[in-house]
Design a protein around this motif. Sequence first.
Motif, PDB file in Angstrom:
ATOM      1  N   ALA A   1      25.176  40.685  47.879  1.00 37.32           N
ATOM      2  CA  ALA A   1      25.288  41.459  48.000  1.00 37.32           C
ATOM      3  C   ALA A   1      26.596  41.216  46.863  1.00 37.32           C
ATOM      4  O   ALA A   1      27.525  40.287  46.612  1.00 37.32           O
ATOM      5  N   GLY A   2      26.919  42.006  46.203  1.00 33.35           N
ATOM      6  CA  GLY A   2      27.405  41.742  44.869  1.00 33.35           C
ATOM      7  C   GLY A   2      28.234  43.449  44.097  1.00 33.35           C
ATOM      8  O   GLY A   2      28.008  44.373  44.168  1.00 33.35           O
ATOM      9  N   VAL A   3      29.807  42.932  43.625  1.00 37.80           N
ATOM     10  CA  VAL A   3      30.033  44.490  43.035  1.00 37.80           C
ATOM     11  C   VAL A   3      30.672  43.449  41.349  1.00 37.80           C
ATOM     12  O   VAL A   3      30.484  42.813  41.721  1.00 37.80           O
ATOM     13  N   SER A   4      31.007  44.432  40.541  1.00 40.02           N
ATOM     14  CA  SER A   4      31.054  43.994  39.049  1.00 40.02           C
ATOM     15  C   SER A   4      32.316  45.029  38.739  1.00 40.02           C
ATOM     16  O   SER A   4      33.028  46.144  39.083  1.00 40.02           O
ATOM     17  N   ILE A   5      33.892  44.932  37.688  1.00 37.59           N
ATOM     18  CA  ILE A   5      34.502  45.775  36.944  1.00 37.59           C
ATOM     19  C   ILE A   5      34.667  45.089  35.976  1.00 37.59           C
ATOM     20  O   ILE A   5      34.716  43.874  34.895  1.00 37.59           O
ATOM     21  N   TYR A   6      34.257  46.372  34.897  1.00 39.58           N
ATOM     22  CA  TYR A   6      34.482  46.273  33.593  1.00 39.58           C
ATOM     23  C   TYR A   6      35.807  46.511  32.963  1.00 39.58           C
ATOM     24  O   TYR A   6      36.241  47.806  33.281  1.00 39.58           O
ATOM     25  N   GLY A   7      36.141  46.003  32.109  1.00 42.44           N
ATOM     26  CA  GLY A   7      37.880  45.644  31.059  1.00 42.44           C
ATOM     27  C   GLY A   7      38.198  44.521  30.501  1.00 42.44           C
ATOM     28  O   GLY A   7      37.566  43.411  31.587  1.00 42.44           O
ATOM     29  N   ARG A   8      38.714  44.647  29.969  1.00 40.05           N
ATOM     30  CA  ARG A   8      39.773  43.582  29.648  1.00 40.05           C
ATOM     31  C   ARG A   8      40.365  42.935  30.465  1.00 40.05           C
ATOM     32  O   ARG A   8      41.215  43.304  31.005  1.00 40.05           O
ATOM     33  N   CYS A   9      40.165  41.387  30.543  1.00 38.09           N
ATOM     34  CA  CYS A   9      41.259  40.854  31.422  1.00 38.09           C
ATOM     35  C   CYS A   9      42.560  40.802  32.186  1.00 38.09           C
ATOM     36  O   CYS A   9      43.155  40.685  32.955  1.00 38.09           O
ATOM     37  N   ALA A  10      43.261  41.619  30.788  1.00 44.72           N
ATOM     38  CA  ALA A  10      44.443  42.089  31.078  1.00 44.72           C
ATOM     39  C   ALA A  10      44.792  42.906  31.289  1.00 44.72           C
ATOM     40  O   ALA A  10      45.575  43.425  31.445  1.00 44.72           O
ATOM     41  N   ASP A  11      43.299  44.225  31.026  1.00 47.60           N
ATOM     42  CA  ASP A  11      43.931  45.018  31.767  1.00 47.60           C
ATOM     43  C   ASP A  11      44.052  45.534  33.601  1.00 47.60           C
ATOM     44  O   ASP A  11      43.641  46.584  33.665  1.00 47.60           O
ATOM     45  N   VAL A  12      42.812  44.530  33.892  1.00 46.08           N
ATOM     46  CA  VAL A  12      41.694  44.793  35.408  1.00 46.08           C
ATOM     47  C   VAL A  12      43.410  44.563  36.072  1.00 46.08           C
ATOM     48  O   VAL A  12      43.677  43.197  36.423  1.00 46.08           O
ATOM     49  N   PRO A  13      43.432  45.635  37.437  1.00 43.35           N
ATOM     50  CA  PRO A  13      44.450  44.910  38.545  1.00 43.35           C
ATOM     51  C   PRO A  13      44.473  44.252  39.271  1.00 43.35           C
ATOM     52  O   PRO A  13      43.100  43.726  39.354  1.00 43.35           O
ATOM     53  N   LEU A  14      45.162  42.769  39.570  1.00 40.44           N
ATOM     54  CA  LEU A  14      44.712  41.620  40.463  1.00 40.44           C
ATOM     55  C   LEU A  14      44.186  41.950  41.905  1.00 40.44           C
ATOM     56  O   LEU A  14      43.780  41.706  42.016  1.00 40.44           O
ATOM     57  N   ASP A  15      44.915  43.940  42.125  1.00 41.71           N
ATOM     58  CA  ASP A  15      43.924  43.882  43.420  1.00 41.71           C
ATOM     59  C   ASP A  15      42.970  43.783  43.194  1.00 41.71           C
ATOM     60  O   ASP A  15      42.318  43.622  44.423  1.00 41.71           O
ATOM     61  N   GLU A  16      42.666  44.513  41.926  1.00 45.63           N
ATOM     62  CA  GLU A  16      40.950  44.942  41.900  1.00 45.63           C
ATOM     63  C   GLU A  16      39.993  43.698  42.124  1.00 45.63           C
ATOM     64  O   GLU A  16      39.400  43.608  42.674  1.00 45.63           O
ATOM     65  N   GLN A  17      40.894  42.659  41.285  1.00 46.05           N
ATOM     66  CA  GLN A  17      39.970  41.246  41.128  1.00 46.05           C
ATOM     67  C   GLN A  17      39.905  40.772  42.545  1.00 46.05           C
ATOM     68  O   GLN A  17      38.852  39.553  42.614  1.00 46.05           O
ATOM     69  N   ARG A  18      41.411  40.890  43.590  1.00 51.52           N
ATOM     70  CA  ARG A  18      40.574  40.340  44.960  1.00 51.52           C
ATOM     71  C   ARG A  18      39.366  40.817  45.373  1.00 51.52           C
ATOM     72  O   ARG A  18      39.012  39.982  46.022  1.00 51.52           O
ATOM     73  N   LYS A  19      39.398  42.064  45.454  1.00 51.09           N
ATOM     74  CA  LYS A  19      38.663  42.631  46.282  1.00 51.09           C
ATOM     75  C   LYS A  19      37.260  41.977  45.597  1.00 51.09           C
ATOM     76  O   LYS A  19      36.687  42.427  46.451  1.00 51.09           O
ATOM     77  N   LEU A  20      37.043  42.569  44.497  1.00 51.14           N
ATOM     78  CA  LEU A  20      36.130  41.822  43.137  1.00 51.14           C
ATOM     79  C   LEU A  20      34.941  40.044  44.577  1.00 51.14           C
ATOM     80  O   LEU A  20      34.094  40.493  44.617  1.00 51.14           O
TER      81      LEU A  20
END
Length: 345
Positions: free
Chosen positions: A96-115
Amino acid sequence: MRIKLKSLDEQVIVITGATSGIGLVTARLAAARGARLMLVSRDETALTELVRELSRDAHDRVAHAVADVGDRTQLQAAADAAIQRFGGFDTWINNAGVSIYGRCADVPLDEQRKLFDTNFWGVVNGSLIAVQHLREKGGALINLGSELSDVAVPLQGAYVASKHAVKGYTDALRIELANEGAPVSVTLVKPAGVDTLFVEHARNHLDRQPKLPQPVYAPDVVARAILHAAVHPTRDIYAGGASRGMAWFGRSAPRVYDAILSKLGVKAQLTDEPRRDGDALDRGGADLRERSGRHGRVRERSFYTDAYTLAAGPRAALIGIAGVMLVAAAGRYLREAKGHRISAF
């Protein structure tokens, strides 16, 4: 300790992320080869449909459990269900895995934690649950990393970090199990770009729709590598020669690699299509589709990976040939990069 693994038709295999992409192809291929399966996903509707499909030719050999891999309790319940239904399991695949596209400074931390809950803690949860069972009876733990376990690309910082973390954790766990003499094979599979719903399901913070740069491989290439590791103890497998090539390039010439990716890495991942936003962070994103079909040419086989999944004699010869091809491809990559064109291995 010499680790012995059963043939696929004697195994019970647990697969997370089983209803889409690589997990789905692996489940179908394993069922066709006679394995009994416990399929795990967040989407009960897709799981039920898949069990119905695979049970047509494998009655009572396929079961499912609904679980979010980031939740240790849910995943333990899935393992318990496999033990209750089949008496145990022989291979556990953390896919199982997911991804997020966006520059590091633009991706909300809560989404990074979910990932990270899925990509890293899901692997940790699955690994600990699997090892608790497998250290007594033996078997295989197979974790899905990425070519980005070894190198980085722009626009997917959280994903890159999670796959680096998976590699580090998997390597440390392997060493510890070897130290205690546990009869458990631990494999890290590192795919290159694969024609799945990876991009469509990803959260997107860009103004355009992203894409996978060429070369892109069929998910079958990864599924065959996974099932090879379920039968043959293997430290790691690069699924697709491009993955091995990227790792070699990044380690051999890190400054050159960084310079090229800083110039070309963003453009190589963008289309001219308007942005769409995937929902895999919030739900399974599963629809029983193996492939996207939106990534141009798809390589159905990988000569490099095939060389590692053959018998010892042919393997040695093919690895030598693949090595020569890899070096030649690397030289071509560097020459074309200087001309501001993207190529790959």
